[in-house]
Design a protein around this motif. Structure first.
Motif, PDB file in Angstrom:
ATOM      1  N   VAL A 132       0.827  -1.211   0.000  1.00  0.00           N
ATOM      2  CA  VAL A 132       0.000   0.000   0.000  1.00  0.00           C
ATOM      3  C   VAL A 132       0.860   1.259   0.000  1.00  0.00           C
ATOM      4  O   VAL A 132       0.467   2.290  -0.552  1.00  0.00           O
ATOM      5  CB  VAL A 132      -0.985   0.015   1.198  1.00  0.00           C
ATOM      6  N   VAL A 133       2.052   1.175   0.592  1.00  0.00           N
ATOM      7  CA  VAL A 133       2.974   2.316   0.544  1.00  0.00           C
ATOM      8  C   VAL A 133       3.546   2.453  -0.851  1.00  0.00           C
ATOM      9  O   VAL A 133       3.612   3.547  -1.423  1.00  0.00           O
ATOM     10  CB  VAL A 133       4.105   2.142   1.581  1.00  0.00           C
ATOM     11  N   SER A 134       3.952   1.339  -1.437  1.00  0.00           N
ATOM     12  CA  SER A 134       4.527   1.355  -2.776  1.00  0.00           C
ATOM     13  C   SER A 134       3.559   1.904  -3.808  1.00  0.00           C
ATOM     14  O   SER A 134       3.945   2.669  -4.702  1.00  0.00           O
ATOM     15  CB  SER A 134       4.946  -0.068  -3.169  1.00  0.00           C
ATOM     16  N   ARG A 135       2.268   1.548  -3.689  1.00  0.00           N
ATOM     17  CA  ARG A 135       1.276   1.951  -4.684  1.00  0.00           C
ATOM     18  C   ARG A 135       0.471   3.194  -4.287  1.00  0.00           C
ATOM     19  O   ARG A 135      -0.348   3.659  -5.066  1.00  0.00           O
ATOM     20  CB  ARG A 135       0.308   0.794  -4.945  1.00  0.00           C
ATOM     21  N   GLY A 136       0.672   3.707  -3.069  1.00  0.00           N
ATOM     22  CA  GLY A 136      -0.093   4.866  -2.635  1.00  0.00           C
ATOM     23  C   GLY A 136      -1.564   4.567  -2.430  1.00  0.00           C
ATOM     24  O   GLY A 136      -2.418   5.444  -2.619  1.00  0.00           O
ATOM     25  N   SER A 137      -1.875   3.350  -2.018  1.00  0.00           N
ATOM     26  CA  SER A 137      -3.262   2.939  -1.804  1.00  0.00           C
ATOM     27  C   SER A 137      -3.706   3.264  -0.381  1.00  0.00           C
ATOM     28  O   SER A 137      -2.929   3.743   0.445  1.00  0.00           O
ATOM     29  CB  SER A 137      -3.408   1.435  -2.070  1.00  0.00           C
ATOM     30  N   SER A 138      -4.975   2.966  -0.088  1.00  0.00           N
ATOM     31  CA  SER A 138      -5.496   3.189   1.256  1.00  0.00           C
ATOM     32  C   SER A 138      -4.885   2.195   2.234  1.00  0.00           C
ATOM     33  O   SER A 138      -4.317   1.168   1.838  1.00  0.00           O
ATOM     34  CB  SER A 138      -7.014   3.021   1.260  1.00  0.00           C
ATOM     35  N   ASP A 139      -5.015   2.501   3.515  1.00  0.00           N
ATOM     36  CA  ASP A 139      -4.638   1.518   4.532  1.00  0.00           C
ATOM     37  C   ASP A 139      -5.552   0.301   4.413  1.00  0.00           C
ATOM     38  O   ASP A 139      -6.740   0.435   4.100  1.00  0.00           O
ATOM     39  CB  ASP A 139      -4.775   2.107   5.933  1.00  0.00           C
ATOM     40  N   PRO A 140      -5.031  -0.895   4.671  1.00  0.00           N
ATOM     41  CA  PRO A 140      -5.875  -2.090   4.615  1.00  0.00           C
ATOM     42  C   PRO A 140      -6.983  -2.036   5.668  1.00  0.00           C
ATOM     43  O   PRO A 140      -6.761  -1.616   6.803  1.00  0.00           O
ATOM     44  CB  PRO A 140      -4.898  -3.234   4.903  1.00  0.00           C
ATOM     45  N   ILE A 141      -8.167  -2.456   5.279  1.00  0.00           N
ATOM     46  CA  ILE A 141      -9.299  -2.555   6.195  1.00  0.00           C
ATOM     47  C   ILE A 141      -9.432  -4.017   6.624  1.00  0.00           C
ATOM     48  O   ILE A 141      -9.564  -4.911   5.778  1.00  0.00           O
ATOM     49  CB  ILE A 141     -10.594  -2.084   5.520  1.00  0.00           C
ATOM     50  N   ASP A 142      -9.388  -4.261   7.924  1.00  0.00           N
ATOM     51  CA  ASP A 142      -9.490  -5.630   8.427  1.00  0.00           C
ATOM     52  C   ASP A 142     -10.876  -6.207   8.143  1.00  0.00           C
ATOM     53  O   ASP A 142     -11.898  -5.554   8.356  1.00  0.00           O
ATOM     54  CB  ASP A 142      -9.226  -5.671   9.927  1.00  0.00           C
ATOM     55  N   GLU A 143     -10.875  -7.444   7.633  1.00  0.00           N
ATOM     56  CA  GLU A 143     -12.100  -8.191   7.390  1.00  0.00           C
ATOM     57  C   GLU A 143     -11.974  -9.543   8.082  1.00  0.00           C
ATOM     58  O   GLU A 143     -10.860  -9.978   8.391  1.00  0.00           O
ATOM     59  CB  GLU A 143     -12.306  -8.412   5.881  1.00  0.00           C
TER      60      GLU A 143
END
Length: 217
Positions: free
Chosen positions: A18-29
């Motif tokens: 997520v840091v490498s791609r600039g994505s959102s923080d993971p949401i726990d499921e």
């Protein structure tokens, strides 16, 4: 019982991805994690380290947005029947790790190497002296581990040792920054390279993308 080791490794992977791609923080499921990616062809991804048929079918039934991806750490033949129409199977991946150490790669004759870090992401670029692209790769550190991402060599520059150069440079950068473990999900083409550099494969990964128009063809 779920293999907690695979779950831990997948969690390590996504924390750097997520840091490498600039994505959102993971949401726990209950079954893993959801990540908002925010690209037209990759709106979001659901990551399941130990996918079950019930969980996959539940996610599939609730999915209506094209560009939604499933990242399932299991063999394709086991999980593909759970998805149904409209889900395209992408190239398989392989979850791999490596113990990092000091590296001293040499740049092959006829190439130049540039490296830099910005926003927590370290990048390596290999070019011809005139500036033509030859190879690249990047890393994102998350604590004591680093995630290697988007390693690529131009077709006309393959078998020149550039993939190894990029990987060793990234691994050295990570080691000097304090990371001691490398994690990645490699392609079938990259798996042989990574194995030759001491990386160990832990699990296959099946990638499915929701393309409802494909079901109509």
């Amino acid at each position: 019982m779920p293999d907690t080791r695979i779950s831990e490794l997948v969690r390590m992977w996504i924390s750097g991805w997520v840091v490498s791609r600039g994505s959102s923080d993971p949401i726990d499921e209950p079954w893993g994690w959801t990540i908002d990616v925010g690209q037209p062809q990759h709106v979001a991804r659901h990551v399941l380290p130990e996918p079950s048929e019930a969980d996959v079918r539940k996610i599939v039934a609730a999915t209506s947005a094209p560009g939604t991806w499933l990242k399932l750490f299991a063999e394709e033949q086991a999980v593909l029947p759970w998805a149904g129409p409209g889900w395209r199977c992408d190239s398989p991946g392989f979850l791999m790790t490596c113990h990092l150490g000091p590296e001293h790669p040499e740049v092959p004759a006829g190439y130049t190497l540039t490296s830099w870090t910005r926003g927590g992401v370290g990048r390596v670029l290999v070019r011809m002296p005139a500036g033509h692209f030859a190879a690249r790769g990047q890393i994102a550190q998350a604590g004591a581990h680093v995630v290697v991402d988007q390693v690529e060599t131009a077709a006309e520059h393959r078998r020149q040792g550039l993939g190894g150069l990029v990987m060793r440079t990234l691994q050295s950068t990570a080691y000097e920054a304090g990371a001691r473990t490398g994690v990645l999900v490699g392609t079938p083409e990259g798996r042989a390279l990574y194995s030759s550099l001491g990386w160990t494969m832990h699990s296959p990964m099946t990638s499915l993308c929701y393309e409802p128009s494909a079901a109509a063809r």
